[in-house]
Design an enzyme around this catalytic site. Structure first.
Site, PDB file in Angstrom:
ATOM      1  N   SER A  42       0.858  -1.184   0.000  1.00 20.30           N
ATOM      2  CA  SER A  42       0.000   0.000   0.000  1.00 20.30           C
ATOM      3  C   SER A  42       0.894   1.234   0.000  1.00 20.30           C
ATOM      4  CB  SER A  42      -0.938   0.038   1.215  1.00 20.30           C
ATOM      5  OG  SER A  42      -1.872   1.084   1.046  1.00 20.30           O
ATOM      6  N   SER A  43       0.363   2.302  -0.588  1.00 16.54           N
ATOM      7  CA  SER A  43       1.140   3.542  -0.663  1.00 16.54           C
ATOM      8  C   SER A  43       0.186   4.690  -0.883  1.00 16.54           C
ATOM      9  CB  SER A  43       2.125   3.481  -1.845  1.00 16.54           C
ATOM     10  OG  SER A  43       1.406   3.368  -3.050  1.00 16.54           O
TER      11      SER A  43
END
Ligand SMILES: C[S@@+](CC[C@H](N)C(=O)[O-])C[C@H]1O[C@@H](n2cnc3c(N)ncnc32)[C@H](O)[C@@H]1O
Length: 373
Positions: A85-86
């Site tokens: 995730s980012s």
């Protein structure tokens, strides 16, 4: 001094930079960027070290605050050390929002809440009651909900697998996916309003694909790829990106020259998409390193049936030597894609389009009737 003290100035400067670079044209999105404290939605990020490990950083500073630079901030790493995730880089985020052509009064579903930064931009632009966002990771959704509320936004969020969309609140005028998919789920089409649109990153092989903007026309979704390439992390649970089980490597055939580029996944991404339409789904690319310098000296493709090829990397543009073995002629398929692409006049992404029906994905060149895969 950290962003805590002057986030208003830093966010305004980010909006001005994005406008100045031409990424951001719509003043409504510039207002949204300037009004959003990204450091509160992404307080901590992870930066990868040369040895592959990750270290936590404070996105507010001290020093230049990563939260207000046009960079992707990795926020979650799995037990194999892969980013899962980012917070997408703001220049790409606003480019996508502009491409999506969001208008006042639209209701938007986002697949991939992540940090909630995009949901914050959408909430500022449309009002949070028109924004719906899903993430498969319940912990991320809980953090995003809490942090969005702390800055005054309460969009509808849920921990759900995005593959099925969110039928309870549909239809949506726009659906935006911030993770890549190997196929556009038909559930998204069913939840798109008449004349609505879906923007997603379609990846049909390792790194093979691009953002595609699809409009709903009755019983199909249809549209063109974005003219500039971009890539998202893959949708979890629906893309097998682990190492596939491989048969023994087949014996090599005779060496020969090739004029196709040795690493189309880096240099000719449209060709790589065309090649992946005919390559085995579990094909993987890699590099052979020079034993002394550890620099790449050849590229490789391999498939679970033992098929493989190795293509020398030449620095002077001379034809490269190819070694290929096994039942599936992997490099021959890349060469066919290269020949087709050069024969069509080397089309860029904007000439490729996609039609999606409940059962088919048809890739076309220039016009929907001209199906090529
Ligand atoms: C690039 S991040 C999203 C960035 C986010 N839009 C933001 O503004 O921070 C991709 C997200 O997709 C989520 N994701 C991956 N697979 C998913 C799935 N099957 N369903 C829903 N979300 C998924 C990941 O958990 C990750 O948070």
């Amino acid at each position: 001094m950290t962003a805590e003290h002057d986030w208003v100035g830093l966010a305004a400067a980010l909006a001005a930079d994005l406008t100045g670079s031409g990424e951001l044209r719509d003043p409504a999105w510039a207002d949204a960027v300037a009004a959003t404290p990204r450091h509160l939605l992404v307080p901590t990020a992870y930066r990868q070290q040369p040895d592959g490990s990750w270290v936590a950083i404070d996105t507010a500073g001290p020093g230049p605050a990563p939260a207000y630079s046009a960079t992707t901030l990795v926020t979650e790493v799995d037990d194999r050390g892969r980013a899962v995730s980012s917070s997408t880089k703001p220049d790409l985020m606003v480019r996508m929002l502009e491409l999506l052509d969001v208008r006042d009064g639209h209701r938007v579903l986002e697949i991939g809440t992540g940090t909630g930064y995009n949901a914050a931009l959408l909430s500022h632009r449309l009002g949070a009651d028109r924004v719906f966002s899903l993430d498969v990771d319940a912990k991320l959704v809980a953090h995003a909900r809490e942090r969005l509320a702390a800055i005054g936004h309460r969009p509808r969020l849920a921990a759900r697998d995005g593959i099925a969309g969110w039928p309870a609140h549909g239809p949506y005028d726009r659906i935006i996916a911030t993770c890549s998919v190997p196929r556009i789920p038909w559930a998204w089409a069913e939840q798109t309003a008449p004349d609505g649109a879906v923007l997603a990153d379609l990846k049909v092989g390792p790194g093979a694909g691009n953002l595609v903007l699809l409009h709903r026309h009755g019983d199909r979704l249809e549209g063109r790829f974005a003219s500039r390439w971009a890539a998202f992390m893959t949708m979890r649970h629906h893309t097998d990106d682990g190492p596939p089980v491989r048969g023994p490597k087949a014996a090599p055939g005779p060496q020969r020259d090739t004029t196709a580029p040795a690493q189309p996944w880096n240099t000719h991404r449209e060709v790589w998409l065309l090649a992946c339409l005919t390559l085995p789904p579990d094909v993987r690319y890699g590099y052979t390193l020079d034993q002394t310098t550890r620099a790449p000296k050849a590229t490789t493709l391999s498939a679970p049936d033992g098929s493989w090829c190795e293509v020398d990397l030449t620095s002077d543009g001379t034809p490269a030597r190819v070694r290929e073995g096994g039942p599936t002629p992997l490099w021959t398929r890349v060469e066919r894609a290269w020949d087709a692409w050069t024969g069509w006049g080397e089309p860029g992404w904007g000439r490729f389009g996609l039609t999606v029906t409940p059962d088919t994905h048809a890739l076309w060149l220039d016009e929907p009737g001209d199906v090529i895969g």
